[in-house]
Scaffold this motif. Structure first.
Motif, PDB file in Angstrom:
ATOM      1  N   MET A 175      41.538  15.390-101.672  1.00 47.59           N
ATOM      2  CA  MET A 175      41.089  16.774-101.527  1.00 47.59           C
ATOM      3  C   MET A 175      41.792  17.506-100.380  1.00 47.59           C
ATOM      4  SD  MET A 175      39.039  17.262-103.971  1.00 47.59           S
ATOM      5  CE  MET A 175      38.274  18.793-103.484  1.00 47.59           C
ATOM      6  N   GLU A 176      42.656  16.784 -99.649  1.00 46.90           N
ATOM      7  CA  GLU A 176      43.401  17.441 -98.584  1.00 46.90           C
ATOM      8  C   GLU A 176      44.273  18.566 -99.128  1.00 46.90           C
ATOM      9  OE1 GLU A 176      45.603  14.614 -96.351  1.00 46.90           O
ATOM     10  OE2 GLU A 176      43.843  13.497 -95.674  1.00 46.90           O
ATOM     11  N   ALA A 177      44.621  18.470-100.415  1.00 48.61           N
ATOM     12  CA  ALA A 177      45.459  19.513-101.020  1.00 48.61           C
ATOM     13  C   ALA A 177      44.785  20.876-100.973  1.00 48.61           C
ATOM     14  CB  ALA A 177      45.791  19.138-102.465  1.00 48.61           C
TER      15      ALA A 177
ATOM     16  N   ILE B 213      43.296  22.311 -98.580  1.00 41.56           N
ATOM     17  CA  ILE B 213      43.538  23.029 -97.322  1.00 41.56           C
ATOM     18  C   ILE B 213      44.902  22.693 -96.743  1.00 41.56           C
ATOM     19  CG2 ILE B 213      41.077  23.176 -96.759  1.00 41.56           C
ATOM     20  CD1 ILE B 213      41.493  20.847 -94.814  1.00 41.56           C
ATOM     21  N   GLY B 214      45.744  22.022 -97.522  1.00 39.31           N
ATOM     22  CA  GLY B 214      47.023  21.544 -97.030  1.00 39.31           C
ATOM     23  C   GLY B 214      48.089  22.608 -96.931  1.00 39.31           C
ATOM     24  N   LEU B 215      49.293  22.165 -96.581  1.00 34.45           N
ATOM     25  CA  LEU B 215      50.399  23.073 -96.323  1.00 34.45           C
ATOM     26  C   LEU B 215      50.750  23.912 -97.546  1.00 34.45           C
ATOM     27  CD1 LEU B 215      52.734  24.017 -94.462  1.00 34.45           C
ATOM     28  CD2 LEU B 215      54.092  22.120 -95.387  1.00 34.45           C
ATOM     29  N   GLU B 216      50.830  23.278 -98.714  1.00 39.15           N
ATOM     30  CA  GLU B 216      51.210  24.024 -99.923  1.00 39.15           C
ATOM     31  C   GLU B 216      50.194  25.109-100.251  1.00 39.15           C
ATOM     32  OE1 GLU B 216      51.193  20.784 -99.697  1.00 39.15           O
ATOM     33  OE2 GLU B 216      53.290  20.176 -99.986  1.00 39.15           O
ATOM     34  N   THR B 217      48.917  24.814-100.060  1.00 36.89           N
ATOM     35  CA  THR B 217      47.894  25.811-100.334  1.00 36.89           C
ATOM     36  C   THR B 217      48.046  27.016 -99.416  1.00 36.89           C
ATOM     37  OG1 THR B 217      46.320  24.155-101.120  1.00 36.89           O
ATOM     38  CG2 THR B 217      45.407  26.249-100.383  1.00 36.89           C
ATOM     39  N   VAL B 218      48.313  26.766 -98.138  1.00 34.11           N
ATOM     40  CA  VAL B 218      48.497  27.862 -97.184  1.00 34.11           C
ATOM     41  C   VAL B 218      49.708  28.704 -97.561  1.00 34.11           C
ATOM     42  CG1 VAL B 218      49.029  28.429 -94.792  1.00 34.11           C
ATOM     43  CG2 VAL B 218      47.369  26.643 -95.290  1.00 34.11           C
ATOM     44  N   VAL B 219      50.821  28.036 -97.828  1.00 39.02           N
ATOM     45  CA  VAL B 219      52.067  28.751 -98.133  1.00 39.02           C
ATOM     46  C   VAL B 219      51.914  29.593 -99.393  1.00 39.02           C
ATOM     47  CG1 VAL B 219      54.474  28.459 -98.810  1.00 39.02           C
ATOM     48  CG2 VAL B 219      53.520  27.055 -96.973  1.00 39.02           C
ATOM     49  N   TYR B 220      51.377  28.991-100.447  1.00 36.48           N
ATOM     50  CA  TYR B 220      51.246  29.725-101.697  1.00 36.48           C
ATOM     51  C   TYR B 220      50.145  30.783-101.627  1.00 36.48           C
ATOM     52  CZ  TYR B 220      54.663  27.029-104.266  1.00 36.48           C
ATOM     53  OH  TYR B 220      55.844  26.495-104.701  1.00 36.48           O
ATOM     54  N   ALA B 221      49.143  30.581-100.799  1.00 37.33           N
ATOM     55  CA  ALA B 221      48.130  31.617-100.612  1.00 37.33           C
ATOM     56  C   ALA B 221      48.749  32.858 -99.985  1.00 37.33           C
ATOM     57  CB  ALA B 221      46.982  31.095 -99.753  1.00 37.33           C
TER      58      ALA B 221
ATOM     59  N   ILE C 238      43.447  32.875-102.285  1.00 39.73           N
ATOM     60  CA  ILE C 238      43.066  31.643-101.587  1.00 39.73           C
ATOM     61  C   ILE C 238      42.433  30.668-102.558  1.00 39.73           C
ATOM     62  CG2 ILE C 238      41.649  30.668 -99.743  1.00 39.73           C
ATOM     63  CD1 ILE C 238      41.800  33.324 -98.309  1.00 39.73           C
ATOM     64  N   VAL C 239      41.475  31.149-103.349  1.00 38.55           N
ATOM     65  CA  VAL C 239      40.798  30.282-104.316  1.00 38.55           C
ATOM     66  C   VAL C 239      41.792  29.788-105.358  1.00 38.55           C
ATOM     67  CG1 VAL C 239      38.981  30.165-106.054  1.00 38.55           C
ATOM     68  CG2 VAL C 239      38.619  31.476-103.958  1.00 38.55           C
ATOM     69  N   GLY C 240      42.653  30.680-105.835  1.00 40.70           N
ATOM     70  CA  GLY C 240      43.634  30.291-106.835  1.00 40.70           C
ATOM     71  C   GLY C 240      44.597  29.239-106.322  1.00 40.70           C
ATOM     72  N   ALA C 241      45.070  29.406-105.073  1.00 42.30           N
ATOM     73  CA  ALA C 241      46.004  28.437-104.507  1.00 42.30           C
ATOM     74  C   ALA C 241      45.340  27.072-104.336  1.00 42.30           C
ATOM     75  CB  ALA C 241      46.523  28.940-103.162  1.00 42.30           C
ATOM     76  N   ALA C 242      44.102  27.058-103.849  1.00 41.17           N
ATOM     77  CA  ALA C 242      43.391  25.792-103.646  1.00 41.17           C
ATOM     78  C   ALA C 242      43.176  25.074-104.975  1.00 41.17           C
ATOM     79  CB  ALA C 242      42.061  26.049-102.945  1.00 41.17           C
TER      80      ALA C 242
ATOM     81  N   VAL D 165      44.955  21.527-106.002  1.00 45.22           N
ATOM     82  CA  VAL D 165      44.027  20.401-106.215  1.00 45.22           C
ATOM     83  C   VAL D 165      44.206  19.841-107.618  1.00 45.22           C
ATOM     84  CG1 VAL D 165      41.603  19.807-106.535  1.00 45.22           C
ATOM     85  CG2 VAL D 165      42.306  21.041-104.496  1.00 45.22           C
ATOM     86  N   LEU D 166      44.336  20.718-108.603  1.00 41.58           N
ATOM     87  CA  LEU D 166      44.539  20.256-109.980  1.00 41.58           C
ATOM     88  C   LEU D 166      45.838  19.470-110.098  1.00 41.58           C
ATOM     89  CD1 LEU D 166      43.395  23.304-112.149  1.00 41.58           C
ATOM     90  CD2 LEU D 166      42.290  21.073-111.970  1.00 41.58           C
TER      91      LEU D 166
END
Length: 320
Positions: free
Chosen positions: A1-3, A5-13, A249-253, A257-258
């Motif tokens: 589940m680190e994905a 809040i991870g780096l990719e989620t931040v960047v793509y958000a 934010i929700v979409g990136a997370a 995660v998926l």
């Protein structure tokens, strides 16, 4: 589940927040968002690693490069139909990527290997002591935690900025342009100026993702900013719901995660023999997970085209 809040989620958000301003609120089809992240990341990296200048000057140069790119793309296209901007931006993103990986400019940009050695100034400001930090299943070392701290602060500030702007008269004009720019023009508004402002603002917010991406990996390579990066950002916007402040934010997370969950699950099933090698091998897991996520997104668009939080009217394309 680190994905989540991870780096990719931040960047793509951050990239998706920029796309949301341009596409969701202004109706601009910018298919070159990856170029904004690329010029910002390389502006910072080249300034520090190639020319040995201060880190903060690199940040300023990266932001200026993103603004300059918006003007270069917007001035000849924003007075024309929406599809002209789409054609120019997708071509420009590929041109920028090829320039970065060009052998002729390898002394500046590093060619296909990119640039390293520019993040020391950033990590010198790290307030976290060496060690592992985390709560429950989430765990990061001090370097990753510092990058994520700055990244999530930028995400939150960007969302708050978008929220305030879209509640202002400027934001209402922007949404009116998306619906019917001729009507807005008839009221005496400078439609070209508002479109340019949206393109610049979306590009600058997206460029913050470029900084975080580069600092998180302590390197930049041109292929990190390929066209598929922009398409992922659009996928995230549509998944969360266009023209909604916190949907990127929700979409990136959810998106990452998926991808991680499906990839890890398939890998474990193949490794345990649950899925025979005649059906799928470990080397095929990466491709299959994108196929499954793509299938899920297709079903989402069929049964809920407005996304999780969106409205059907917010994703209508006006290609006049």
């Amino acid at each position: 589940m680190e994905a989540a809040i991870g780096l990719e989620t931040v960047v793509y958000a951050l990239a998706a927040i920029g796309v949301n301003i341009q596409f969701g609120y202004a109706g601009l089809l910018n298919f070159g968002q990856a170029a904004f992240l690329g010029v910002a990341a390389y502006g910072m990296a080249v300034t520090v690693a190639t020319f040995k200048l201060p880190f903060w000057l690199g940040i300023i140069i990266g932001l200026v490069a993103a603004v300059a790119l918006a003007f270069v793309l917007g001035i000849p296209t924003l007075r024309l139909r929406a599809d002209y901007l789409a054609i120019v931006t997708i071509a420009a993103a590929e041109i920028v990527r090829l320039i970065f990986r060009s052998v002729q400019f390898s002394s500046v940009f590093g060619g296909s290997d990119g640039r390293q050695g520019f993040a020391d100034g950033f990590f010198a400001m790290n307030p976290y002591a060496p060690g592992e930090y985390g709560i429950g299943p989430f765990g990061f070392n001090e370097r990753v935690l510092w990058v994520l701290t700055i990244g999530w602060i930028l995400v939150i500030l960007s969302c708050l900025l978008v929220y305030m702007l879209m509640k202002s008269p400027w934001g209402r004009v922007l949404k009116a342009i998306r619906e019917d720019e001729d009507a807005v023009r008839s009221l005496g508004k400078n439609v070209f100026s508002y479109k340019m402002q949206a393109l610049v603002l979306g590009g600058v917010i997206g460029s913050l993702g470029g900084f975080i991406f580069a600092l998180g990996q302590a390197s930049v390579q041109p292929d990190l900013f390929s066209t598929e990066f922009t398409f992922y950002a659009y996928t995230i916007v549509i998944l969360g719901g266009a023209a909604r402040v916190f949907s990127p934010i929700v979409g990136a997370a959810i998106f990452w995660v998926l991808l991680v969950f499906i990839g890890n699950t398939l890998s474990e099933m193949v490794g345990a023999g649950v899925i025979p090698s005649s059906i799928m091998t470990v080397n095929q897991v990466g491709s299959v997970r994108f196929m499954l996520v793509g299938l899920g997104l297709m079903l989402l668009l069929i049964f809920r085209p407005q996304g999780i939080f969106g409205d059907k009217r917010e994703i209508a394309l006006d290609a006049r």
